[in-house]
Scaffold this motif. Sequence first.
Motif, PDB file in Angstrom:
ATOM      1  N   THR A   1      96.046  21.187  43.990  1.00  0.00           N
ATOM      2  CA  THR A   1      95.770  21.170  45.434  1.00  0.00           C
ATOM      3  C   THR A   1      97.059  20.951  46.214  1.00  0.00           C
ATOM      4  OG1 THR A   1      93.583  20.307  44.945  1.00  0.00           O
ATOM      5  CG2 THR A   1      94.304  20.168  47.225  1.00  0.00           C
TER       6      THR A   1
ATOM      7  N   SER B   1      87.433  20.195  52.350  1.00  0.00           N
ATOM      8  CA  SER B   1      87.098  19.255  51.287  1.00  0.00           C
ATOM      9  C   SER B   1      87.329  19.943  49.953  1.00  0.00           C
ATOM     10  CB  SER B   1      85.634  18.849  51.431  1.00  0.00           C
ATOM     11  OG  SER B   1      85.215  18.103  50.301  1.00  0.00           O
TER      12      SER B   1
ATOM     13  N   ASP C   1      84.314  23.580  52.533  1.00  0.00           N
ATOM     14  CA  ASP C   1      84.146  22.928  51.231  1.00  0.00           C
ATOM     15  C   ASP C   1      84.579  23.939  50.181  1.00  0.00           C
ATOM     16  OD1 ASP C   1      83.396  21.737  48.885  1.00  0.00           O
ATOM     17  OD2 ASP C   1      81.242  21.761  49.296  1.00  0.00           O
TER      18      ASP C   1
ATOM     19  N   TRP D   1      87.413  25.312  43.659  1.00  0.00           N
ATOM     20  CA  TRP D   1      88.417  26.064  42.888  1.00  0.00           C
ATOM     21  C   TRP D   1      88.993  25.160  41.832  1.00  0.00           C
ATOM     22  CZ3 TRP D   1      93.990  25.370  43.978  1.00  0.00           C
ATOM     23  CH2 TRP D   1      94.246  24.396  44.946  1.00  0.00           C
TER      24      TRP D   1
ATOM     25  N   ILE E   1      77.518  23.482  43.695  1.00  0.00           N
ATOM     26  CA  ILE E   1      78.240  23.092  42.473  1.00  0.00           C
ATOM     27  C   ILE E   1      77.760  21.702  42.057  1.00  0.00           C
ATOM     28  CG2 ILE E   1      80.505  22.881  41.388  1.00  0.00           C
ATOM     29  CD1 ILE E   1      80.271  25.573  42.858  1.00  0.00           C
TER      30      ILE E   1
ATOM     31  N   LYS F   1      85.939  13.666  36.550  1.00  0.00           N
ATOM     32  CA  LYS F   1      86.571  13.748  37.861  1.00  0.00           C
ATOM     33  C   LYS F   1      86.560  12.351  38.462  1.00  0.00           C
ATOM     34  CE  LYS F   1      88.189  17.697  39.070  1.00  0.00           C
ATOM     35  NZ  LYS F   1      89.194  17.933  40.090  1.00  0.00           N
TER      36      LYS F   1
ATOM     37  N   ARG G   1      91.460  15.089  37.678  1.00  0.00           N
ATOM     38  CA  ARG G   1      90.894  15.689  36.468  1.00  0.00           C
ATOM     39  C   ARG G   1      91.440  15.002  35.219  1.00  0.00           C
ATOM     40  NH1 ARG G   1      90.842  22.218  35.836  1.00  0.00           N
ATOM     41  NH2 ARG G   1      90.560  22.311  33.587  1.00  0.00           N
TER      42      ARG G   1
HETATM   43  C1  WTA Z   1      85.756  20.362  40.662  1.00  0.00           C
HETATM   44  C2  WTA Z   1      91.007  21.046  41.916  1.00  0.00           C
HETATM   45  C3  WTA Z   1      82.557  20.869  43.675  1.00  0.00           C
HETATM   46  C4  WTA Z   1      85.102  21.340  39.695  1.00  0.00           C
HETATM   47  C5  WTA Z   1      91.161  22.114  43.008  1.00  0.00           C
HETATM   48  C6  WTA Z   1      86.275  22.111  39.143  1.00  0.00           C
HETATM   49  C7  WTA Z   1      84.705  20.931  42.869  1.00  0.00           C
HETATM   50  C8  WTA Z   1      87.329  21.050  39.051  1.00  0.00           C
HETATM   51  C9  WTA Z   1      85.186  21.370  44.132  1.00  0.00           C
HETATM   52  C10 WTA Z   1      88.749  21.572  39.064  1.00  0.00           C
HETATM   53  C11 WTA Z   1      84.233  21.521  45.191  1.00  0.00           C
HETATM   54  C12 WTA Z   1      86.855  21.235  42.750  1.00  0.00           C
HETATM   55  N1  WTA Z   1      82.940  21.261  44.906  1.00  0.00           N
HETATM   56  N2  WTA Z   1      83.409  20.691  42.660  1.00  0.00           N
HETATM   57  N3  WTA Z   1      84.588  21.892  46.406  1.00  0.00           N
HETATM   58  N4  WTA Z   1      86.519  21.549  44.012  1.00  0.00           N
HETATM   59  N5  WTA Z   1      85.774  20.849  42.049  1.00  0.00           N
HETATM   60  O1  WTA Z   1      91.675  21.710  38.301  1.00  0.00           O
HETATM   61  O2  WTA Z   1      84.455  20.603  38.686  1.00  0.00           O
HETATM   62  O3  WTA Z   1      91.857  19.470  39.487  1.00  0.00           O
HETATM   63  O4  WTA Z   1      86.021  22.704  37.896  1.00  0.00           O
HETATM   64  O5  WTA Z   1      91.321  21.597  40.698  1.00  0.00           O
HETATM   65  O6  WTA Z   1      87.087  20.223  40.204  1.00  0.00           O
HETATM   66  O7  WTA Z   1      89.668  20.522  39.145  1.00  0.00           O
HETATM   67  P1  WTA Z   1      91.213  20.784  39.347  1.00  0.00           P
END
Ligand code: WTA
Length: 638
Positions: free
Chosen positions: A318, A392, A418, A421, A518, A527, A532
């Motif tokens: 992000t 978000s 929202d 990704w 989701i 999370k 992550r």
């Molecule tokens: C979760 C972060 C629901 C999801 C950008 C994904 C979300 C993981 C959302 C990736 C959202 C991210 N609504 N779940 N708006 N955004 N996720 O790689 O489980 O740190 O697979 O990337 O975050 O996490 P990463």
Amino acid sequence: MAKKESRELTDVLSSSQKKYKPSKEMVQNSNAGDYEAILKKAAKNPLKFWEEAANNLKWFKKWDEVFSDKEKPFFKWFLGAKCNLAYNALDRHIEEGKINKKTAIIWEEESGRTRKFTYQELYTEVNKLANALRGMGVDRGDRIAIYMPNIPEIVFAMLACAKVGAMHSVVYAGFSSKALADRIDDAQAKVLFTADGSFRRGKVVDLKSIADAAVKNAKSIEKVVVVQNNKAKVNFNKKCDVWYHDFVKGQSVYAHCAEMDSEDPAFVLYTSGTTSKPKGVIHVHGGYPVGVLQTMKYVFDIKGDEIFWCTADPGWITGHSYIIYGPLLAGITTLMYEGVPDMPKPDRIWKVVEKYKVNILYTAPTLIRAMMKYGINWPKAHKMESLRLLGSVGEPINPEAWKWFYTYVGKKRCPIMDTWWQTETGMNMITPLPSAPLKAGSACKPFPGIIADVVDKKGKSVPTGKGGFLVIRNQWPSMIRTIFNNPERYIKTYWSEIRGMYFAGDVAAKDKEGYFWIQGRTDDVLKVAGHRIGTAEVESAFVSHKSVVEAAVIGVPDPVKGEVIVAFVILAGKVKPSEELNMEIRKHVRKEIGPVAVIKDIKFIDKLPKTRSGKIMRRVLKAQELGLEVGDTSAMVN
Ligand code: WTA
């Protein structure tokens, strides 16, 4: 695999169907225009959509072919083109000469200290650093590790790497020395950038000694470049350490960009998966900026003069895409805040928004929920009239948090994007655009040009209202290209679970109108406060304690952090459980992983539920912990 996959989602879907319609002006003025129309247009010919998007960037040489799946799943974009990520984020603007005096970076520290850099100043800083790196022999394809706080120098370092064609590997500064050493080692990084410290909650966190401990175990590092951020007293190893200001001293303020192939890797970013070894996700010079800039234009509706504040850390995707590359590619002002959101008082965020007239605030559900706890009077006291869009990311946003954010921060004026990704996708994938009707708690529909779906194990779309696996059926320019040094794992993780589709690892459902809801991860990825973390990484940290023989960890819901960790631990032979041992193990794990791993509870047990093949059944532990139905246990042996 969680039972969630076949759960009926009628509850969620029916209770949250109120629509928040965009105003006529919002639709008319938005870059994307009418929501359904742009989705339709892009769907007709996604390659054309992306080719047009690519024309917003400058290329040293244009492509011969937009897309190729000849070597799938190693998909390629803009074949034959020459370009450079840093060139498009920075040099291009300086050459055009229109925004040299515009502020590129506003930085504020928790203590109130601030610094600003115009595009011209940023260009100078990056060039000096690029020359210093070249001077010590850093070249195309080399890996450079970056373990730094959210300060302007992290931007200089990332852009300087991209400029010379070296790959940056940013490691979140909340990770431990071991986590840092593992990542340096996997990438065989030559140089490490760090700082003397980082200011958090009124104290300086000693980053340098963590970096030192990592370098002891990571033999590939030849030089450690240290930013003097806090003037903190640190150990200095004259053999390999150099202060940042000495490193760039006397360097020329001009440096050329390496001409890269569009498919040359621009950076590696490690992310957690289902094994204890993190995956080095590769993004490239050509496609990555095309995808990211297109989302800046359509999702965040950038017109050219915005102050953009993404509250993430540069150590996560992000931060890469929406603190650094996105805003710079779009030629706007990015705000960086180093510190915690509730210091000195719980209205720090709202104060910063007002002070700098922030137009777009992109944050995470965990931060919103933390602010909700302080009550509505804090945001109510601030008009925040400059805000026009909210965002978000990181985890599902619960409808209560969505409504609070919408009402008290956006003052019912600002739509919330929202954005769903991943590190692997590089850019927003399922997201509203400002012209879309919103539903609290839904990430809306796929971005133009993206075909997402919810399917069963065979890849068949599941009926609306049913849960299933979230997949992407087509390809996009900013997608992951491979896993560093591990193409087999790339194929296995993303392209083998469900044939012919990108497997995201999330559980989701679609409602009657095609809106995505989701639900969370289907695999063993946690999370915690949007960060992550893999259960396997945490478990191996537990097991590395001398008194622990086996451990299993699960994520349990937390009202603020989204998820926190509960661990089930089997102690060695004669070791007796005690409160002291509990504390000692906690400390040990924190040291192994870093403060990102928030442990709620450790439970000492005798046996773990396992399958015949010896796999720990975490879902059984989870169901027991949360008092839910355990489900099918026919595979369990004990
Ligand atoms: C979760 C972060 C629901 C999801 C950008 C994904 C979300 C993981 C959302 C990736 C959202 C991210 N609504 N779940 N708006 N955004 N996720 O790689 O489980 O740190 O697979 O990337 O975050 O996490 P990463």
